[in-house]
Every structure is written in structure tokens, then in C-alpha cells.
Design a protein around this motif. Structure first.
Motif, mmCIF file in Angstrom:
data_model
loop_
_atom_site.group_PDB
_atom_site.id
_atom_site.type_symbol
_atom_site.label_atom_id
_atom_site.label_comp_id
_atom_site.label_asym_id
_atom_site.label_seq_id
_atom_site.Cartn_x
_atom_site.Cartn_y
_atom_site.Cartn_z
ATOM 1 N N ILE A 192 -0.672 5.039 7.690
ATOM 2 C CA ILE A 192 0.868 4.393 7.217
ATOM 3 C C ILE A 192 1.218 4.371 5.764
ATOM 4 N N ALA A 193 0.157 4.286 5.083
ATOM 5 C CA ALA A 193 0.060 4.173 3.606
ATOM 6 C C ALA A 193 0.416 5.588 3.208
ATOM 7 N N LEU A 194 -0.164 6.733 3.420
ATOM 8 C CA LEU A 194 0.067 7.999 3.247
ATOM 9 C C LEU A 194 1.236 8.466 3.662
ATOM 10 N N GLY A 195 1.797 8.293 5.103
ATOM 11 C CA GLY A 195 2.844 8.657 5.489
ATOM 12 C C GLY A 195 4.137 8.234 4.835
ATOM 13 N N ARG B 267 -7.867 -0.834 12.769
ATOM 14 C CA ARG B 267 -6.652 -1.251 11.935
ATOM 15 C C ARG B 267 -6.577 -0.560 10.600
ATOM 16 N N GLY B 268 -7.911 -0.608 9.834
ATOM 17 C CA GLY B 268 -8.339 0.379 8.600
ATOM 18 C C GLY B 268 -7.656 1.901 8.686
ATOM 19 N N ALA C 117 0.810 -1.160 -0.070
ATOM 20 C CA ALA C 117 -0.044 -0.043 0.022
ATOM 21 C C ALA C 117 0.895 1.368 -0.041
ATOM 22 N N PRO C 118 1.946 1.332 0.974
ATOM 23 C CA PRO C 118 2.519 2.479 0.917
ATOM 24 C C PRO C 118 3.349 2.751 -0.480
ATOM 25 N N ALA C 119 3.910 1.662 -0.973
ATOM 26 C CA ALA C 119 4.549 1.572 -2.534
ATOM 27 C C ALA C 119 3.254 2.155 -3.576
ATOM 28 N N ALA C 120 2.143 1.982 -3.443
ATOM 29 C CA ALA C 120 1.170 2.296 -4.384
ATOM 30 C C ALA C 120 0.959 3.910 -4.480
ATOM 31 N N ALA D 135 0.644 12.541 8.416
ATOM 32 C CA ALA D 135 0.121 11.227 8.505
ATOM 33 C C ALA D 135 1.034 10.158 9.401
ATOM 34 N N LEU D 136 2.337 10.225 9.515
ATOM 35 C CA LEU D 136 3.072 9.192 10.409
ATOM 36 C C LEU D 136 2.853 9.612 11.687
ATOM 37 N N LEU D 137 2.876 10.920 12.103
ATOM 38 C CA LEU D 137 2.646 11.260 13.455
ATOM 39 C C LEU D 137 1.159 10.989 14.018
ATOM 40 N N LEU D 138 0.196 10.734 13.032
ATOM 41 C CA LEU D 138 -1.029 10.417 13.659
ATOM 42 C C LEU D 138 -1.407 8.885 13.672
#
Length: 432
Positions: free
Chosen positions: A334-337, A327-328, A273-276, A317-320
């Protein structure tokens, strides 16, 4: 004025916007970066299996991953400087061949010492990959057309993770983690063979010439480029971005399993997901930057401010993420961060290419990448120590630390980067 020149020995025509040969070489180098990052990510995908098989603590596993970067930076400097004088085609071919060889010792067997030794060797061979590939790609295109090929090359990084992660996870689960190393060794050897036949250097590669055909003076000293606010700002911002990339590659699969609660097979899919997101961000950045520059926007705006904005979104995003409910929500943040925070490489490379003259570009990119990738030397070991000390909470604190660093990178990029200003200052006392 339109310029066209044939690539020696190829019959290809080099057009200002990039001809068919330019795009063919770019495509091969995208695959090159896919293999490169599949090599980097394999230990992260097999983290729990390797730790169980070799009886490693999280700290020891983190050190094994950090070992990859022990000679990574030094090799990036040496080969980056050599790329200004030696055929990039030859350098890339040698690197790919060495990658394949480096996988073999750990694939055959052995414990922690063999794993560390093979990763140090692999890191030395892969350290110069991105700067040399960027140098080889960007030299086929003029500055205003570099955003898309640079983005495609960086997308190779995300595609390497997206395409390899599910397949390598399946191999690891069904045939053991060493089988994945054999597959990567074979893929690297196959790429080297194809590149030996179809790869090519740009007709622009080599020392610039005057109108009379004589070589120009050496030009600007490297130390003057490295002292510019733009080069410093890009390097610091990229360092913080690379920290998040190293964390994603080494620890994200374990984070998803132990801190978020996914199964091993699901984590091997979700890690894509983060790669996408990163791939979408890269193409969006390339389109927006190119559009702004064609409309006359400065590099300060089109590259400095756009890059800072990407990092800022990733940092928030990572801080939040660690405190999100469900989980969602955690997975989306995490994906956005990591997607936004880890997508800075294209901005960094094109900004340095705009700043540095052609006969100093390889060295300028090489040293930047050498300093930036020390994040990979420090980060995995630091996270391993956090996990050993705090358990699942260590994963969450590692994400928060990454978010804070990326936020600092966004501020630095916003304040310091202005390639036109610094290029003008360089050219007042030296010839390009």
C-alpha cells in the motif's frame, strides 16, 4: 548569458538558478501546500468518528468528501486563468484566508448539511492552490532548474499528511474531530499573515517583452495547447494518479482499520507511510530528471518515460496489495502503491511548464488541474458505495480499481508525452 533583475519593492535579485529570495518564497509555498493537504486529509482521519457522530453511511460520508470537489475544478480554471494576469501573491493570500474561514462552520457544530456546505466552500478556495503555487514557484526558475522546486512544492503535499496525521489523530481521539478544524483554521490564518509580510512575485511574472521593451502579441491560443498530445497525455496520467491520492486521503485510514486490522491510533501513524514513500520518490524523480536533462535528454525521456515508470510501479503494488499475505506485506505494498502512484504531480506541472509559454502557463496548469481533480469528485463517493455494498471487501476492490486506473495512466504517459515535439509544432505558427 547571466540575467539578474531586482524584484520590485524587495531589493531581491533574481538569478537564473534561483536566488535566496526565490528559495525563501519556495519554502513558504511548501508550507502553503502542507496546510492545503492537512485540510484535505482531516475528514479521512476522522472518518469513523464523523460517521458515528453524524450517523452517516459510508456512501453519505463519501458524498460529503466528494462535495469538497464540487466547485474545486471550476475555481481552478477561473483562478488559473486569472494567474496569468493577477499577482500570484494576492491570489495565494486570498485563498489562504478563505481556507481559515471555511473551517469555522463545521468547527462550531451542525450536521451533514453544514459539513457539506463548508467542504464545498473550502474546495472552491483550495481548488486553484496547486496550479497557482506552481505558477508562482516555477516563475522564479529557468526550465532546467525547475525540477527541485517543483518537487519541493509537491513534497509539501506529503509533508502535510506526514506531519499533520499523527497530531490531528491525537486531537480527534482526545478532543473530538471538530477541534482539529479549529487548529487548521488557526494555522491557515497564521500562514496568510506570514505570506502577507514576506511573500513576493517573481520578477519574471507578467507579460513577456521584446528587446525593445514593448509587449509581445498574445501568442498561442489555449485551445492549441490543450489539443497537443503532451497536454492530453499529462492530464490523463495525472487524473489516474489523483484518483489514488483522493482514495488515500479519504479512505486509507478506514481501510487500515477495517480491512487490514490496525487500531485507530496505529492507523493514524501508519497512514504516514505512503506519504514518506511519496516524498522519497519525488526527490528521486527530481534528481534523476534534472540529471538527465542536464546531460541533454529530451523531455520525452526525462519527464514522459520517468513519470510513466513511477505510475507503473505504483500500479503493480496496488494490484498486488489486497491479495498479499500478512499485515506487513499489505502495508508495504500500500505504501509503495500510493507513494509511487500518487507522486505524479511534479512531472505533470514541469511538463506543462515546459510545453506552454509563460503567458499561457497559468491557464494551462489551471485547466489541467481542474480536469484532474474531478477524480476527487468521483472517487470518494464511488468507494463509499462499494463499502456499503460489500463491507471490507469494498475497500479491497477500491484499491484494485485504483491500481487498474494508474496502470492505464502509465501507458498513456509513455505513449503520448513529448513536450519538445509539441512545443515545436506550436511555435511554427505562433509567437511565444
Amino acid at each position: 548569458m547571466t540575467v539578474a533583475s531586482a524584484a520590485p519593492g524587495t531589493g531581491a535579485v533574481d538569478h537564473p538558478g534561483g536566488g535566496r529570495r526565490a528559495w525563501a518564497v519556495t519554502g513558504l509555498l511548501v508550507v502553503f501546500m502542507m496546510v492545503n493537504f492537512a485540510d484535505k486529509s482531516v475528514l479521512g482521519l476522522a472518518g469513523d468518528e464523523i460517521r458515528a457522530d453524524l450517523h452517516l453511511s459510508a456512501t453519505e460520508f463519501g458524498l460529503a468528501n466528494s462535495a469538497f470537489f464540487l466547485l474545486f475544478s471550476a475555481a481552478a480554471i477561473v483562478v488559473g486563468l486569472a494567474a496569468d494576469r493577477v499577482s500570484p501573491k494576492v491570489l495565494l493570500l486570498v485563498m489562504a484566508a478563505l481556507w481559515s474561514v471555511a473551517q469555522v462552520p463545521s468547527a462550531l457544530g451542525g450536521g451533514l448539511a453544514v459539513l457539506i456546505g463548508s467542504r464545498v466552500f473550502l474546495g472552491a478556495a483550495e481548488g486553484p492552490a496547486f496550479p497557482v503555487a506552481q505558477q508562482a514557484t516555477l516563475s522564479w526558475f529557468p526550465d532546467e532548474r525547475r525540477n527541485l522546486p517543483a518537487a519541493l512544492l509537491t513534497v509539501g503535499v506529503t509533508l502535510g499528511v506526514m506531519i499533520s496525521a499523527p497530531g490531528l489523530t491525537w486531537l480527534i481521539q482526545h478532543h473530538g474531530w471538530r477541534s482539529a478544524l479549529w487548529v487548521l483554521s488557526a494555522v491557515g490564518a497564521l500562514w496568510a499573515l506570514v505570506w502577507a509580510v514576506y511573500g513576493a512575485d517573481s520578477p519574471r511574472t507578467g507579460a513577456p517583452r521584446t528587446a525593445a521593451g514593448a509587449p509581445r502579441r498574445p501568442g498561442i491560443a489555449y485551445r492549441r495547447i490543450f489539443a497537443t498530445r503532451t497536454w492530453i497525455g499529462v492530464t490523463v496520467a495525472y487524473f489516474t494518479s489523483y484518483w489514488s491520492v483522493a482514495l488515500m486521503l479519504v479512505w486509507l485510514p478506514s481501510y487500515l482499520r477495517h480491512a487490514v486490522g490496525y487500531s485507530a491510533s496505529t492507523a493514524g501513524t501508519v497512514v504516514v507511510a505512503p506519504a514518506a514513500v511519496g516524498a522519497a520518490v519525488l526527490f528521486g524523480q527530481a534528481w534523476l530528471t534534472g540529471r538527465l536533462m542536464r546531460r541533454g535528454a529530451s523531455g520525452r525521456v526525462a519527464r514522459g518515460r520517468i513519470g510513466a515508470g513511477m505510475l507503473a510501479i505504483g500500479a503493480v503494488a496496488l494490484l498486488l496489495a489486497p491479495s498479499a499475505d500478512g499485515r506487513g506485506a499489505q502495508t508495504a505494498l500500500i505504501a509503495l502503491g500510493f507513494g509511487f502512484g500518487g507522486a505524479y504531480a511534479t512531472v505533470a506541472a514541469t511538463t506543462v511548464a515546459e510545453l506552454a509559454p509563460a503567458n499561457r502557463r497559468g491557464g494551462a496548469l489551471g485547466l489541467m488541474n481542474a480536469l484532474v481533480t474531478t477524480a476527487g469528485l468521483i472517487g470518494p463517493a464511488a468507494v463509499g458505495a462499494l463499502v456499503d455494498a460489500q463491507g471490507a471487501a469494498g475497500y479491497r476492490h477500491a484499491v484494485l480499481l485504483s491500481g487498474a486506473l494508474v496502470a492505464a495512466g502509465a501507458v498513456v504517459a509513455y505513449v503520448l508525452i513529448d513536450p519538445e515535439r509539441d512545443r515545436a509544432r506550436l511555435t511554427t505558427t505562433a509567437s511565444w
